[in-house]
Design a protein around this motif. Sequence first.
Motif, PDB file in Angstrom:
ATOM      1  N   TRP A  49       0.832  -1.203   0.000  1.00 22.73           N
ATOM      2  CA  TRP A  49       0.000   0.000   0.000  1.00 22.73           C
ATOM      3  C   TRP A  49       0.872   1.261   0.000  1.00 22.73           C
ATOM      4  O   TRP A  49       2.023   1.235   0.430  1.00 22.73           O
ATOM      5  CB  TRP A  49      -0.902  -0.016   1.241  1.00 22.73           C
ATOM      6  CG  TRP A  49      -1.745  -1.236   1.322  1.00 22.73           C
ATOM      7  CD1 TRP A  49      -2.937  -1.461   0.694  1.00 22.73           C
ATOM      8  CD2 TRP A  49      -1.456  -2.431   2.074  1.00 22.73           C
ATOM      9  NE1 TRP A  49      -3.404  -2.725   1.005  1.00 22.73           N
ATOM     10  CE2 TRP A  49      -2.515  -3.337   1.843  1.00 22.73           C
ATOM     11  CE3 TRP A  49      -0.398  -2.832   2.892  1.00 22.73           C
ATOM     12  CZ2 TRP A  49      -2.562  -4.607   2.416  1.00 22.73           C
ATOM     13  CZ3 TRP A  49      -0.428  -4.106   3.462  1.00 22.73           C
ATOM     14  CH2 TRP A  49      -1.495  -4.974   3.227  1.00 22.73           C
ATOM     15  N   PRO A  50       0.340   2.389  -0.449  1.00 21.75           N
ATOM     16  CA  PRO A  50       1.117   3.645  -0.476  1.00 21.75           C
ATOM     17  C   PRO A  50       1.164   4.327   0.896  1.00 21.75           C
ATOM     18  O   PRO A  50       0.612   5.400   1.099  1.00 21.75           O
ATOM     19  CB  PRO A  50       0.372   4.491  -1.510  1.00 21.75           C
ATOM     20  CG  PRO A  50      -1.045   4.023  -1.414  1.00 21.75           C
ATOM     21  CD  PRO A  50      -0.975   2.539  -1.113  1.00 21.75           C
ATOM     22  N   ILE A  51       1.808   3.649   1.835  1.00 21.77           N
ATOM     23  CA  ILE A  51       1.960   4.163   3.198  1.00 21.77           C
ATOM     24  C   ILE A  51       3.432   4.066   3.601  1.00 21.77           C
ATOM     25  O   ILE A  51       4.168   3.218   3.098  1.00 21.77           O
ATOM     26  CB  ILE A  51       1.091   3.393   4.214  1.00 21.77           C
ATOM     27  CG1 ILE A  51       1.404   1.886   4.155  1.00 21.77           C
ATOM     28  CG2 ILE A  51      -0.391   3.671   3.983  1.00 21.77           C
ATOM     29  CD1 ILE A  51       0.714   1.062   5.217  1.00 21.77           C
ATOM     30  N   LYS A  52       3.837   4.923   4.513  1.00 24.49           N
ATOM     31  CA  LYS A  52       5.223   4.943   4.970  1.00 24.49           C
ATOM     32  C   LYS A  52       5.419   3.886   6.045  1.00 24.49           C
ATOM     33  O   LYS A  52       5.321   4.155   7.234  1.00 24.49           O
ATOM     34  CB  LYS A  52       5.595   6.337   5.487  1.00 24.49           C
ATOM     35  CG  LYS A  52       5.634   7.387   4.395  1.00 24.49           C
ATOM     36  CD  LYS A  52       6.037   8.738   4.939  1.00 24.49           C
ATOM     37  CE  LYS A  52       6.089   9.778   3.825  1.00 24.49           C
ATOM     38  NZ  LYS A  52       6.474  11.111   4.320  1.00 24.49           N
ATOM     39  N   ALA A  53       5.719   2.680   5.567  1.00 24.44           N
ATOM     40  CA  ALA A  53       5.888   1.559   6.489  1.00 24.44           C
ATOM     41  C   ALA A  53       6.924   0.590   5.926  1.00 24.44           C
ATOM     42  O   ALA A  53       8.040   0.994   5.616  1.00 24.44           O
ATOM     43  CB  ALA A  53       4.528   0.891   6.758  1.00 24.44           C
ATOM     44  N   LEU A 111       6.794  10.234  -4.582  1.00 26.19           N
ATOM     45  CA  LEU A 111       5.786   9.170  -4.607  1.00 26.19           C
ATOM     46  C   LEU A 111       4.611   9.514  -3.698  1.00 26.19           C
ATOM     47  O   LEU A 111       3.492   9.064  -3.926  1.00 26.19           O
ATOM     48  CB  LEU A 111       6.405   7.835  -4.173  1.00 26.19           C
ATOM     49  CG  LEU A 111       7.481   7.239  -5.083  1.00 26.19           C
ATOM     50  CD1 LEU A 111       8.076   5.991  -4.443  1.00 26.19           C
ATOM     51  CD2 LEU A 111       6.926   6.921  -6.462  1.00 26.19           C
ATOM     52  N   GLY A 112       4.883  10.276  -2.654  1.00 29.84           N
ATOM     53  CA  GLY A 112       3.810  10.802  -1.808  1.00 29.84           C
ATOM     54  C   GLY A 112       3.080   9.784  -0.956  1.00 29.84           C
ATOM     55  O   GLY A 112       1.868   9.914  -0.734  1.00 29.84           O
ATOM     56  N   SER A 113       3.777   8.784  -0.459  1.00 25.76           N
ATOM     57  CA  SER A 113       3.128   7.798   0.412  1.00 25.76           C
ATOM     58  C   SER A 113       2.583   8.459   1.669  1.00 25.76           C
ATOM     59  O   SER A 113       3.159   9.418   2.181  1.00 25.76           O
ATOM     60  CB  SER A 113       4.116   6.692   0.792  1.00 25.76           C
ATOM     61  OG  SER A 113       4.473   5.930  -0.337  1.00 25.76           O
TER      62      SER A 113
END
Length: 200
Positions: free
Chosen positions: A10-14, A191-193
């Motif tokens: 997913w587009p999240i900072k993880a 990318l803008g997560s």
Amino acid sequence: MSAAPKLYYWPIKARAELPLLILEYAGAKYEWEKNPDWPAMKDKTNFGQLPFVEEGPLKLSQSMAIARYFARKHKLDGENLTEIAVSEQLIEEQTDIYTVLAKANQAPNKHEAWKNAFETELPKHYGYLEKLIPEGKKTFTGRVLIGDLAVFSVFNIVQDLKADHLDKFPKLKAFFEHLKNEEGVKRFLALGSGVYFKPE
């Protein structure tokens, strides 16, 4: 020509931040499936979790294995044993810092847990890292390797949560600003997560 890797996350900072940063820094071609069919595709993965990468016949799980694979592929793992060793310890330290964030995020009393993270745990780790940057150098080995990118990736996560987190660590702050202005890192940041960890 080998197939471009396909990354599922997913587009999240993880967990996928470091693999994505390596790919963008290297200017590599890849496909990112930002909306994986989860949990329907769980049995397709090696260990029932994401991130997951497919590249031709290769099926790869575990975020750090994925990151190390991409780094090796794009010659960002070091040219000699000393560079590799220094870089590897930075990867492990990044994992320790990420664990601090994860534990605080999952704690029953999030307010106290995040307070401890910001005031005690993160400064402790930053103090260790500050000592490892040689005087007059902008990175830990004098050039950018996976270990440097690993540290940057976790700093970038913390940056969303506490913008002044590096203010007491001048060498780490200079390191972060230096990498932030690298073209490959700029592509990664674009990318803008979204934010995953939330103190409150």
